[in-house]
Write a protein that holds these residues in place. Structure first.
Motif, PDB file in Angstrom:
ATOM      1  N   UNK A 174     -10.111  15.265 -19.237  1.00 34.52           N
ATOM      2  CA  UNK A 174      -8.920  14.442 -20.318  1.00 34.52           C
ATOM      3  C   UNK A 174      -9.458  13.655 -19.910  1.00 34.52           C
ATOM      4  N   UNK A 175      -9.129  12.781 -20.993  1.00 33.50           N
ATOM      5  CA  UNK A 175      -9.518  11.709 -20.849  1.00 33.50           C
ATOM      6  C   UNK A 175      -7.969  10.492 -20.276  1.00 33.50           C
ATOM      7  N   UNK A 176      -8.895   9.564 -19.499  1.00 36.39           N
ATOM      8  CA  UNK A 176      -8.483   8.930 -18.781  1.00 36.39           C
ATOM      9  C   UNK A 176      -6.818   8.132 -19.206  1.00 36.39           C
ATOM     10  N   UNK A 177      -5.372   8.728 -18.832  1.00 34.57           N
ATOM     11  CA  UNK A 177      -4.508   8.002 -19.532  1.00 34.57           C
ATOM     12  C   UNK A 177      -3.831   6.562 -19.259  1.00 34.57           C
ATOM     13  N   UNK A 178      -4.311   6.121 -20.028  1.00 31.45           N
ATOM     14  CA  UNK A 178      -3.884   5.238 -20.857  1.00 31.45           C
ATOM     15  C   UNK A 178      -3.389   3.629 -19.645  1.00 31.45           C
ATOM     16  N   UNK A 179      -3.721   3.045 -18.744  1.00 28.96           N
ATOM     17  CA  UNK A 179      -3.618   2.281 -17.776  1.00 28.96           C
ATOM     18  C   UNK A 179      -3.568   0.773 -18.088  1.00 28.96           C
ATOM     19  N   UNK A 180      -3.030   0.208 -18.272  1.00 24.06           N
ATOM     20  CA  UNK A 180      -3.667  -1.546 -18.177  1.00 24.06           C
ATOM     21  C   UNK A 180      -3.602  -2.420 -16.681  1.00 24.06           C
ATOM     22  N   UNK A 181      -4.297  -2.578 -15.658  1.00 24.89           N
ATOM     23  CA  UNK A 181      -3.579  -3.054 -14.436  1.00 24.89           C
ATOM     24  C   UNK A 181      -2.815  -4.538 -14.753  1.00 24.89           C
ATOM     25  N   UNK A 182      -2.352  -5.029 -14.430  1.00 20.86           N
ATOM     26  CA  UNK A 182      -1.236  -6.442 -14.029  1.00 20.86           C
ATOM     27  C   UNK A 182      -1.515  -7.027 -12.825  1.00 20.86           C
ATOM     28  N   UNK A 183      -2.239  -6.594 -11.949  1.00 24.51           N
ATOM     29  CA  UNK A 183      -2.744  -7.605 -10.922  1.00 24.51           C
ATOM     30  C   UNK A 183      -3.701  -6.785  -9.898  1.00 24.51           C
ATOM     31  N   UNK A 184      -3.077  -6.789  -8.352  1.00 25.09           N
ATOM     32  CA  UNK A 184      -4.422  -5.712  -8.224  1.00 25.09           C
ATOM     33  C   UNK A 184      -3.801  -4.329  -7.570  1.00 25.09           C
ATOM     34  N   UNK A 185      -3.019  -3.630  -8.525  1.00 24.57           N
ATOM     35  CA  UNK A 185      -2.444  -2.827  -7.577  1.00 24.57           C
ATOM     36  C   UNK A 185      -3.350  -1.407  -7.606  1.00 24.57           C
ATOM     37  N   UNK A 186      -4.089  -1.669  -8.717  1.00 19.22           N
ATOM     38  CA  UNK A 186      -5.137  -0.453  -8.751  1.00 19.22           C
ATOM     39  C   UNK A 186      -6.347  -0.702  -7.753  1.00 19.22           C
ATOM     40  N   UNK A 187      -6.774  -1.447  -6.863  1.00 20.48           N
ATOM     41  CA  UNK A 187      -7.264  -2.128  -5.710  1.00 20.48           C
ATOM     42  C   UNK A 187      -6.593  -1.444  -4.758  1.00 20.48           C
ATOM     43  N   UNK A 188      -5.754  -2.394  -4.639  1.00 22.88           N
ATOM     44  CA  UNK A 188      -4.457  -1.812  -2.841  1.00 22.88           C
ATOM     45  C   UNK A 188      -4.526  -0.144  -2.857  1.00 22.88           C
ATOM     46  N   UNK A 189      -3.905   0.623  -4.173  1.00 24.61           N
ATOM     47  CA  UNK A 189      -3.960   1.906  -4.655  1.00 24.61           C
ATOM     48  C   UNK A 189      -5.269   2.669  -3.525  1.00 24.61           C
ATOM     49  N   UNK A 190      -5.694   2.474  -3.908  1.00 28.02           N
ATOM     50  CA  UNK A 190      -7.292   3.176  -4.262  1.00 28.02           C
ATOM     51  C   UNK A 190      -7.626   3.010  -2.411  1.00 28.02           C
ATOM     52  N   UNK A 191      -7.611   1.505  -2.215  1.00 28.49           N
ATOM     53  CA  UNK A 191      -7.751   1.389  -0.748  1.00 28.49           C
ATOM     54  C   UNK A 191      -6.816   2.655   0.102  1.00 28.49           C
ATOM     55  N   UNK A 192      -5.344   2.268  -0.058  1.00 31.38           N
ATOM     56  CA  UNK A 192      -4.429   2.723   0.378  1.00 31.38           C
ATOM     57  C   UNK A 192      -4.766   4.407   1.168  1.00 31.38           C
ATOM     58  N   UNK A 193      -5.488   4.824  -0.759  1.00 28.54           N
ATOM     59  CA  UNK A 193      -5.979   6.022  -0.626  1.00 28.54           C
ATOM     60  C   UNK A 193      -7.027   6.324   0.518  1.00 28.54           C
ATOM     61  N   UNK A 194      -8.544   6.114  -0.023  1.00 27.10           N
ATOM     62  CA  UNK A 194      -9.400   6.278   1.411  1.00 27.10           C
ATOM     63  C   UNK A 194      -8.960   6.279   2.040  1.00 27.10           C
ATOM     64  N   UNK A 195      -7.675   5.061   2.895  1.00 29.73           N
ATOM     65  CA  UNK A 195      -7.607   4.680   3.842  1.00 29.73           C
ATOM     66  C   UNK A 195      -6.385   6.343   4.769  1.00 29.73           C
ATOM     67  N   UNK A 196      -6.022   6.874   3.416  1.00 30.34           N
ATOM     68  CA  UNK A 196      -5.113   7.827   4.033  1.00 30.34           C
ATOM     69  C   UNK A 196      -3.681   7.235   4.569  1.00 30.34           C
ATOM     70  N   UNK A 197      -3.722   6.129   3.666  1.00 29.11           N
ATOM     71  CA  UNK A 197      -2.317   5.567   3.888  1.00 29.11           C
ATOM     72  C   UNK A 197      -0.979   5.594   2.763  1.00 29.11           C
ATOM     73  N   UNK A 198       0.152   5.890   3.053  1.00 28.55           N
ATOM     74  CA  UNK A 198       1.126   6.559   2.065  1.00 28.55           C
ATOM     75  C   UNK A 198       1.714   5.873   1.512  1.00 28.55           C
ATOM     76  N   UNK A 199       1.865   5.440  -0.087  1.00 28.03           N
ATOM     77  CA  UNK A 199       2.464   4.958  -0.727  1.00 28.03           C
ATOM     78  C   UNK A 199       3.828   4.760  -1.270  1.00 28.03           C
ATOM     79  N   UNK A 200       4.455   3.430  -1.216  1.00 24.88           N
ATOM     80  CA  UNK A 200       5.524   3.496  -2.199  1.00 24.88           C
ATOM     81  C   UNK A 200       5.353   2.552  -3.190  1.00 24.88           C
ATOM     82  N   UNK A 201       5.802   2.993  -4.785  1.00 25.09           N
ATOM     83  CA  UNK A 201       6.141   2.197  -6.210  1.00 25.09           C
ATOM     84  C   UNK A 201       6.976   1.804  -5.663  1.00 25.09           C
ATOM     85  N   UNK A 202       7.436   0.321  -6.535  1.00 24.45           N
ATOM     86  CA  UNK A 202       8.766  -0.214  -6.200  1.00 24.45           C
ATOM     87  C   UNK A 202       8.863  -0.695  -7.816  1.00 24.45           C
TER      88      UNK A 202
END
Lengths: 266, 558
Positions: free
Chosen positions: A5-33
């Motif tokens: 399916x197509x990518x859900x529409x999301x426009x990055x605001x800051x560096x949140x996509x990089x942070x998320x992917x880095x944390x994901x690759x490192x197996x870290x858990x993430x809290x979104x506030x």
């Protein structure tokens, strides 16, 4: 082979996509506030799509028990049968497990997250007497709305420090205009007006309002406009109505809507 | 929903607040009068056409947001109407263009971009206005700047603030405007601020009156001269009748060695140690006035969030669904099935919330500041009292143990705590009458009140889950109990309570100020501010739950 399916529409605001992917690759858990309706859930959906992982979402409520997350035995005829809960499924399949509004969950429930959230990445299932190691690709994401209370003080300090926090705010006006126009399918000028109204409402000290106008309500108003309602009607129903039940505040909001939005057919 | 609205320009309040970036009221000006503001209220002509009202509000609110009405600038406009007019022409356009991102399309056409681009700050606008160059007159909808009104409103807040006062009700201004009383110009009625506390003529008169009275009283301990609330001057002007429960102002008359009363230490933040037996708390039976019966509060909206709180988890056997299999029930069901009869399918164990196990002590701040006018036309005290009544009744009806105490103080040796309803008292009309008879007055020493409440809960509550709820309108002051010192002591007292496993939280009702201090003392997670008591239902659920969680954690650790 099913079509992705197509990518859900999301426009990055800051560096949140990089942070998320880095944390994901490192197996870290993430809290979104972040405040309600600012795009936390959509963000996780987009990330799950980018990382090509299944997404299991659990909306937490205050009667959510450990068994609801981990799983339970059911009786089938004369036999017992174990049924995995959503968290266990995510751990086995290496999915992204998203606990929405985790602050609502009962405190004894969040305890089960502790060994998962830190470096052990294990889920002990007491009833089965086993400990599951999280499959590669498993990622624990929790979200909460730092309005009244903080869930973080309910998590162990050790766990808290192993969580990566990503803070969300409302997007800047030009980004938000793009989002509203795209999501609601209205032209850019209308979106600009709506966002401007939203910006003004957010400037109010929240004395009379429970929450300010989120991107979500702006989009909802936009979608009503796309259906042919006049901008004012749409904003009254989608913005003023949901934000307050108070008559005086409603009148004030309606007044603001009338000032900001033109009253002709879209 | 009708477009016009029938209640005048007040309906533009939200718009004005949004553009000014802070709470601003809107009120009708006298017919034909141009729009103006005193910094707290924007006055617009109710008879003007709607678009002009909107434009006026936008200009005046933008002036406030842009800092164009700060006292240092405005002071130079006093008695110089021509300059004020030229200044308004420049600064109005500048402020609008600075706020441009927030303005709707219709109003943006109003901005003279050329003029706006020539100044970048209020000071530059003033310089331009003072210079000789030609400046076009501002459009009629800009209104006027009334320098004296801005300054006197400023002076009223700044004056109270500069004396280490209670958190003032309105936006604080840094500078203290020096203004002689001759400047008290046309007294426009301001329906939104307290007649005695604000910058109005009556307030001024009372301020003068009271400062004399205090000096005559003289001889108090250091700090006794310091007013604690802006409105105190007005309230105490009634001849000290307000604090019926406290001894007269002769503080030294009360010896620390008096037998009755509880002694509590106080945290001295400067020396970083406790002052032992520093405060004396007296429990005083509140007076009961016959006609002070309070009506039954509306507890409907409170019942739902409160019902779920403070309930212990119970293991329930033989449930139709649950976390675990109830082995006994499962075996029985199997046996019945094999024996040929229909088995009972309820074979699970579940954890259900059933047992009520909660004690709540409500501490009501009845210091003088609570007598000020709050939102929606009631005093803060009336609103706090309504909230206290609603909370107490709702909890009582749910079967929780609940107590309600009021507190005020006159110095460290005379902290009065008035039991409206003790844990073991019945919640009857006498208790409600006691609550209705409470009159705000005097000061408040929050730390001592919290310590007393803590010891009452620890002794009398008898449940494992305990909550201390403080209803207050702002950080307390007392003799020798200034803002910073008081905040540190109160924080310390809360820490002591929480270590005993007592959850603490604070509610501010109806006070239109920023309650940053209270939020810092209690922690943002344990403080909520709501505009009126009926909104209690929205916040108490999460607040109570968070406080109980914290207390549970502490209890488990200890």
């Amino acid at each position: 082979m099913p079509v992705k399916p197509p990518r859900p529409y999301y426009v990055p605001v800051a560096n949140e996509e990089q942070v998320f992917k880095a944390a994901f690759n490192q197996g870290l858990s993430i809290v979104l506030k972040g405040p309600t309706g600012c795009g936390k859930t959509r963000f996780v959906e987009a990330m799950a799509h980018d990382l090509d992982r299944p997404l299991i979402t659990v909306s937490c409520h205050d009667d959510l028990t450990t068994a609801d997350l981990v799983g339970r035995f059911l009786l089938r005829g004369g036999d017992t049968e174990w049924v995995d809960g959503p968290l266990t499924r995510a751990v086995r399949d290496g999915a992204i497990c998203y606990l929405d509004e985790v602050v609502e969950a009962r405190q004894d429930t969040t305890v089960v997250l502790h060994p998962l959230a830190d470096h052990r990445r294990q889920l002990p299932i007491e009833r089965l007497g086993i400990t599951l190691d999280a499959a590669p690709g498993f990622c624990l994401v929790v979200s909460y709305n730092p309005g009244y209370q903080s869930v973080l003080k309910d998590l162990k300090d050790s766990t808290r420090q192993r969580m990566v926090a990503i803070t969300f705010g409302f997007p800047s006006p030009d980004v938000e205009e793009k989002i509203v126009a795209n999501e609601a399918g209205i032209d850019h000028d209308r979106a600009v007006e709506l966002v401007r109204l939203g910006q003004a409402i957010r400037r109010l000290e929240t004395g009379g309002l429970r929450e300010v106008a989120s991107t979500r309500v702006l989009i909802a108003a936009g979608r009503l406009i796309a259906e042919g309602l006049s901008p004012r009607e749409a904003a009254r129903s989608a913005i003023a109505g949901p934000l307050t039940d108070d008559l005086t505040v409603t009148r004030g909001l309606v007044e603001m809507i009338d000032v900001y939005l033109a009253d002709e057919q879209a | 929903m009708d477009d016009e609205g029938n209640d005048g320009p007040q309906r533009l309040r939200l718009l004005a607040s949004a553009l000014a970036g802070r709470n601003v009221a809107v009120a009708p000006a006298r017919p034909g009068e141009p729009a103006w503001t005193d910094g707290m209220t924007v006055y617009v002509d109710a008879a003007a056409v709607r678009i002009q009202q909107v434009e006026s509000v936008m200009v005046q609110a933008s002036l406030l947001a842009g800092g164009g009405l700060e006292p240092e600038v405005v002071r130079r406009l006093v008695r110089r109407p021509a300059l004020a007019r030229r200044y308004l022409a420049v600064e109005g356009h500048r402020a609008l263009s600075a706020n441009e991102d927030l303005l709707p399309h219709t109003v943006r056409s109003l901005i003279d971009l050329d003029l706006a681009s020539r100044a970048t700050s209020p000071a530059e606008s003033l310089t331009m206005a003072s210079a000789r160059g030609h400046i076009p007159d501002p459009p009629a909808s800009f209104g006027v700047i009334r320098a004296r009104n801005v300054l006197s409103a400023n002076a009223a807040t700044a004056h109270a603030d500069s004396q280490a006062a209670h958190v003032p009700r309105r936006e604080q201004k840094k500078a203290l405007a020096d203004l002689d009383d001759g400047d008290e110009g046309d007294d426009v009625t301001d329906p939104f601020s307290s007649p005695v506390g604000g910058g109005g003529a009556l307030g001024k008169a009372l301020q003068h009156l009271m400062s004399r009275v205090r000096q005559l009283g003289g001889g108090g301990p250091p700090g006794a001269e310091t007013p604690t609330h802006r409105s105190h001057r007005g309230i105490r002007g009634g001849g000290f009748v307000t604090s019926t429960a406290t001894p007269p102002s002769d503080l030294d008359g009360f010896k620390d060695s008096s037998d009755d009363g509880w002694k509590y230490p106080e945290w001295d933040v400067d020396r970083r140690r406790y002052r032992p037996d520093w405060c004396t708390v007296q429990e005083i039976e509140p007076p009961v006035q016959p006609d002070s019966m309070l009506g039954r509060p509306d507890v409907h909206s409170l019942r739902r969030p409160l019902t779920r709180l403070g309930i212990g988890l119970d293991r329930a056997h033989r449930q139709a669904q649950g976390d675990d299999i109830d082995v006994d029930a499962a075996v029985e069901a199997r046996v019945e099935l094999l024996a040929g009869s229909a088995p009972d399918e309820a074979v699970y164990l579940d954890s259900l919330r059933r047992r009520r196990d909660l004690a709540v002590l409500v501490l009501l701040d009845v210091s003088g500041s609570a007598g000020e006018a709050g939102t929606f036309g009631e005093t803060v005290h009336e609103q706090q009292r309504a909230a206290a009544a609603a909370l107490t009744v709702a909890l009582h009806e749910l079967g929780d143990r609940v107590a309600l105490y009021a507190f005020q103080s006159q110095g460290r040796s005379a902290v009065s705590v008035m039991p409206v309803k003790r844990f073991d008292d019945r919640l009857d009309s006498t208790a409600m009458r006691r609550l209705g008879s409470l009159t705000p007055g005097a000061y408040s020493r929050l730390g001592a009140a919290i310590r007393h409440g803590t010891s009452v809960i620890a002794e009398k509550a008898g449940t494992s889950r305990r909550l201390l709820v403080v209803l207050s309108d702002g950080l307390a002051y007392d003799h020798g109990y200034e803002r910073r010192y008081g905040a540190a002591d109160a924080r310390r007292a809360l820490g002591e309570a929480r270590r005993q496993g007592i959850g603490c939280l604070c509610l501010t009702i109806g006070a239109g100020t920023d309650q940053g201090d209270l939020a810092r003392v209690f922690g943002t997670a344990a403080h909520a501010s709501i505009p009126k008591p009926t909104r209690l239902g929205d916040v108490i659920g999460p607040l109570f739950r968070a406080a109980l969680h914290t207390a549970d954690l502490r209890r488990r650790v200890s």
